[in-house]
Design a protein around this motif. Structure first.
Motif, PDB file in Angstrom:
ATOM      1  N   LYS A  91      71.220  43.026  45.471  1.00  0.00           N
ATOM      2  CA  LYS A  91      72.661  42.743  45.438  1.00  0.00           C
ATOM      3  C   LYS A  91      73.350  43.756  44.527  1.00  0.00           C
ATOM      4  O   LYS A  91      74.524  44.043  44.690  1.00  0.00           O
ATOM      5  N   ASN A  92      72.605  44.239  43.508  1.00  0.00           N
ATOM      6  CA  ASN A  92      73.156  45.228  42.587  1.00  0.00           C
ATOM      7  C   ASN A  92      72.099  46.277  42.261  1.00  0.00           C
ATOM      8  O   ASN A  92      71.151  45.956  41.552  1.00  0.00           O
ATOM      9  N   PRO A  93      72.194  47.470  42.797  1.00  0.00           N
ATOM     10  CA  PRO A  93      73.233  47.976  43.698  1.00  0.00           C
ATOM     11  C   PRO A  93      73.198  47.272  45.056  1.00  0.00           C
ATOM     12  O   PRO A  93      72.133  46.834  45.478  1.00  0.00           O
ATOM     13  N   LYS A  94      74.358  47.186  45.688  1.00  0.00           N
ATOM     14  CA  LYS A  94      74.427  46.436  46.950  1.00  0.00           C
ATOM     15  C   LYS A  94      73.826  47.250  48.100  1.00  0.00           C
ATOM     16  O   LYS A  94      74.180  48.392  48.332  1.00  0.00           O
ATOM     17  N   THR A  95      72.890  46.626  48.805  1.00  0.00           N
ATOM     18  CA  THR A  95      72.280  47.270  49.978  1.00  0.00           C
ATOM     19  C   THR A  95      72.976  46.727  51.213  1.00  0.00           C
ATOM     20  O   THR A  95      73.042  45.505  51.387  1.00  0.00           O
ATOM     21  N   ASN A  96      73.507  47.605  52.061  1.00  0.00           N
ATOM     22  CA  ASN A  96      74.147  47.039  53.256  1.00  0.00           C
ATOM     23  C   ASN A  96      73.179  46.961  54.432  1.00  0.00           C
ATOM     24  O   ASN A  96      72.144  47.602  54.460  1.00  0.00           O
ATOM     25  N   LEU A  97      73.553  46.125  55.405  1.00  0.00           N
ATOM     26  CA  LEU A  97      72.634  45.857  56.522  1.00  0.00           C
ATOM     27  C   LEU A  97      72.454  47.076  57.432  1.00  0.00           C
ATOM     28  O   LEU A  97      71.402  47.249  58.036  1.00  0.00           O
ATOM     29  N   ILE A 167      55.221  53.296  51.629  1.00  0.00           N
ATOM     30  CA  ILE A 167      56.259  53.996  50.874  1.00  0.00           C
ATOM     31  C   ILE A 167      57.376  53.001  50.566  1.00  0.00           C
ATOM     32  O   ILE A 167      57.773  52.213  51.435  1.00  0.00           O
ATOM     33  N   PHE A 168      57.836  52.988  49.314  1.00  0.00           N
ATOM     34  CA  PHE A 168      58.997  52.171  48.951  1.00  0.00           C
ATOM     35  C   PHE A 168      60.241  53.034  49.090  1.00  0.00           C
ATOM     36  O   PHE A 168      60.296  54.155  48.558  1.00  0.00           O
ATOM     37  N   VAL A 169      61.237  52.498  49.801  1.00  0.00           N
ATOM     38  CA  VAL A 169      62.501  53.220  49.979  1.00  0.00           C
ATOM     39  C   VAL A 169      63.651  52.283  49.604  1.00  0.00           C
ATOM     40  O   VAL A 169      63.495  51.065  49.597  1.00  0.00           O
ATOM     41  N   GLY A 170      64.790  52.874  49.299  1.00  0.00           N
ATOM     42  CA  GLY A 170      65.957  52.046  48.971  1.00  0.00           C
ATOM     43  C   GLY A 170      66.947  52.826  48.135  1.00  0.00           C
ATOM     44  O   GLY A 170      66.711  53.984  47.763  1.00  0.00           O
ATOM     45  N   ASN A 171      68.048  52.160  47.827  1.00  0.00           N
ATOM     46  CA  ASN A 171      69.082  52.788  47.005  1.00  0.00           C
ATOM     47  C   ASN A 171      68.555  53.105  45.615  1.00  0.00           C
ATOM     48  O   ASN A 171      67.609  52.467  45.151  1.00  0.00           O
ATOM     49  N   SER A 172      69.188  54.040  44.958  1.00  0.00           N
ATOM     50  CA  SER A 172      68.832  54.348  43.579  1.00  0.00           C
ATOM     51  C   SER A 172      69.147  53.120  42.710  1.00  0.00           C
ATOM     52  O   SER A 172      70.234  52.554  42.815  1.00  0.00           O
ATOM     53  N   GLY A 173      68.179  52.697  41.915  1.00  0.00           N
ATOM     54  CA  GLY A 173      68.382  51.535  41.053  1.00  0.00           C
ATOM     55  C   GLY A 173      67.934  50.222  41.677  1.00  0.00           C
ATOM     56  O   GLY A 173      68.060  49.156  41.066  1.00  0.00           O
ATOM     57  N   SER A 174      67.378  50.269  42.895  1.00  0.00           N
ATOM     58  CA  SER A 174      66.944  49.015  43.536  1.00  0.00           C
ATOM     59  C   SER A 174      65.609  48.516  42.976  1.00  0.00           C
ATOM     60  O   SER A 174      65.216  47.377  43.238  1.00  0.00           O
ATOM     61  N   GLU A 187      52.129  53.370  34.114  1.00  0.00           N
ATOM     62  CA  GLU A 187      53.417  53.458  33.439  1.00  0.00           C
ATOM     63  C   GLU A 187      54.295  54.458  34.186  1.00  0.00           C
ATOM     64  O   GLU A 187      53.938  55.628  34.326  1.00  0.00           O
ATOM     65  N   ILE A 188      55.407  53.983  34.710  1.00  0.00           N
ATOM     66  CA  ILE A 188      56.325  54.867  35.434  1.00  0.00           C
ATOM     67  C   ILE A 188      57.713  54.616  34.863  1.00  0.00           C
ATOM     68  O   ILE A 188      58.125  53.463  34.733  1.00  0.00           O
ATOM     69  N   LEU A 189      58.393  55.686  34.516  1.00  0.00           N
ATOM     70  CA  LEU A 189      59.712  55.498  33.922  1.00  0.00           C
ATOM     71  C   LEU A 189      60.684  54.991  34.976  1.00  0.00           C
ATOM     72  O   LEU A 189      60.675  55.448  36.112  1.00  0.00           O
ATOM     73  N   SER A 190      61.497  54.010  34.580  1.00  0.00           N
ATOM     74  CA  SER A 190      62.479  53.510  35.537  1.00  0.00           C
ATOM     75  C   SER A 190      63.866  53.941  35.091  1.00  0.00           C
ATOM     76  O   SER A 190      64.090  54.335  33.950  1.00  0.00           O
ATOM     77  N   LYS A 191      64.769  53.859  36.018  1.00  0.00           N
ATOM     78  CA  LYS A 191      66.137  54.322  35.774  1.00  0.00           C
ATOM     79  C   LYS A 191      66.813  53.418  34.747  1.00  0.00           C
ATOM     80  O   LYS A 191      66.890  52.214  34.950  1.00  0.00           O
ATOM     81  N   ALA A 192      67.300  54.011  33.669  1.00  0.00           N
ATOM     82  CA  ALA A 192      67.951  53.199  32.647  1.00  0.00           C
ATOM     83  C   ALA A 192      69.347  52.816  33.121  1.00  0.00           C
ATOM     84  O   ALA A 192      70.090  53.654  33.607  1.00  0.00           O
ATOM     85  N   LEU A 193      69.664  51.532  33.044  1.00  0.00           N
ATOM     86  CA  LEU A 193      71.001  51.112  33.435  1.00  0.00           C
ATOM     87  C   LEU A 193      71.871  51.032  32.192  1.00  0.00           C
ATOM     88  O   LEU A 193      72.085  49.980  31.625  1.00  0.00           O
ATOM     89  N   SER A 194      72.300  52.190  31.743  1.00  0.00           N
ATOM     90  CA  SER A 194      73.128  52.233  30.543  1.00  0.00           C
ATOM     91  C   SER A 194      74.218  53.268  30.810  1.00  0.00           C
ATOM     92  O   SER A 194      74.420  53.671  31.941  1.00  0.00           O
TER      93      SER A 194
END
Ligand SMILES: Nc1nc2c(ncn2[C@@H]2O[C@H](COP(=O)(O)OP(=O)(O)OP(=O)(O)O)[C@@H](O)[C@H]2O)c(=O)[nH]1
Ligand SMILES: [Mg+2]
Ligand SMILES: [Zn+2]
Length: 290
Positions: A91-97, A167-174, A187-194
């Motif tokens: 839902k955040n980030p919003k994925t559209n159909l 393979i995992f696919v999707g919006n950035s931040g999903s 250990e994989i760095l994830s996108k910081a939501l700041s």
């Protein structure tokens, strides 16, 4: 003295790559102009005397599967030799159909099994994904509702992924990297939501091995280019529409206003979901729309 080994590309850069072969990682240069992508199986040349971790890719083996997208109208491979595509939906980030339906279409055309992972359920009320889940489960597409961050339902997903290459696919931040880390234990760095948006966003696809499975974490995309698909091919991503279209009165039915159209009839009585029908029409007619 040189020796040859078979390996798999786990990361690919513009003119070099990282190959895993017999449990060891090799930084490799590429001979000539071989077209390579993450997941490719390759023959590499190694020095048999030194214990070096460097090699040379001399040949690519045939691909069992290949997933493609288009970029500026040019068809490009995304990954090779994968069996499944996990589409992360949030839902955040919003994925559209439409984004989901495009991924389903390119995976079906590549004979790769798509499935859906609704992520970040820890942030949502119960049943927040119920409607979307219904749309896709009706089509026989497997869905999961998880929290990659809090490990909710991750074990169930792990069982499904066992013995597969996904393979995992999707919006950035999903949450692709967070989930890859939760599953593989690496250990994989994830996108910081700041304010620091974009820090640790994934920039190159990486294949991770565990004893049970292989996972490719890919960079996030806002949209997925499908210009390489002909309008007539789009229906392959919509098996429910194929089903009903077989009974349309006219073989060249456009499924839009034609008399005797079984697709329109199924849409009217709710057997075909409106969003799926709309995306099918939109994607099939997109050359005309552009
Ligand atoms: N609350 C919550 N946060 C999550 C969950 N999964 C991921 N996140 C957060 O979402 C943010 C983005 O996660 P990433 O794993 O980096 O997302 P990504 O899809 O890899 O992003 P890109 O690499 O840019 O494509 C991070 O701050 C994560 O901690 C979840 O299940 N719940
Ligand atoms: Mg990432
Ligand atoms: Zn029809």
């Amino acid at each position: 003295m040189l020796k040859l080994q078979i390996g798999q590309i786990v990361e690919f850069y513009s003119n070099s790559c990282c190959v895993v072969s017999e449990g060891k990682e090799f930084k490799c240069k590429i001979q000539g102009r071989i077209n390579l992508v993450v997941g490719d199986l390759v023959e590499i040349e190694l020095s048999s005397v030194s214990n070096s971790s460097e090699g040379l890719v001399i040949k690519r083996l045939d691909r069992i599967t290949a997933l493609y997208k288009s970029k500026e109208k040019v068809k490009k491979p995304i990954a090779a030799n994968i069996s499944h595509i996990g589409i992360l939906v949030t839902k955040n980030p919003k994925t559209n159909l439409e984004f989901i339906d495009k991924w389903i279409t390119i995976s079906k055309i590549a004979s790769i099994e798509p499935f859906i992972i609704f992520n970040k359920i820890d942030l949502l009320p119960n049943g927040a994904f119920r409607e979307d889940q219904k749309i896709y489960e009706r089509l026989g597409i497997k869905t999961f509702q998880i929290s990659a961050k809090l490990f909710i339902n991750v074990d169930e997903l792990k069982i499904y992924l066992s013995k597969r290459t996904t393979i995992f696919v999707g919006n950035s931040g999903s949450g692709k990297s967070t989930l890859t880390s939760a599953i593989t234990g690496k250990e994989i760095l994830s996108k910081a939501l700041s304010n620091n948006q974009g820090v640790h966003t994934t920039s190159v696809s990486t294949l991770y091995h565990t004893d049970q499975m292989k996972i490719i974490d890919s960079p996030g995309v806002r949209d997925i280019g499908i210009d390489h698909l002909k309008p007539k091919e789009i229906i392959l991503g919509f098996p429910e529409i194929i089903n009903y279209s077989l009974n349309c009165a006219f073989p060249n039915c456009s499924h839009q206003a034609d008399a005797g159209c079984e697709v329109m009839a199924a849409l009217k009585n709710g057997d075909i979901e409106e969003s799926r029908y709309n995306n099918f029409i939109f994607l099939s007619n997109r050359e005309i729309n552009e």
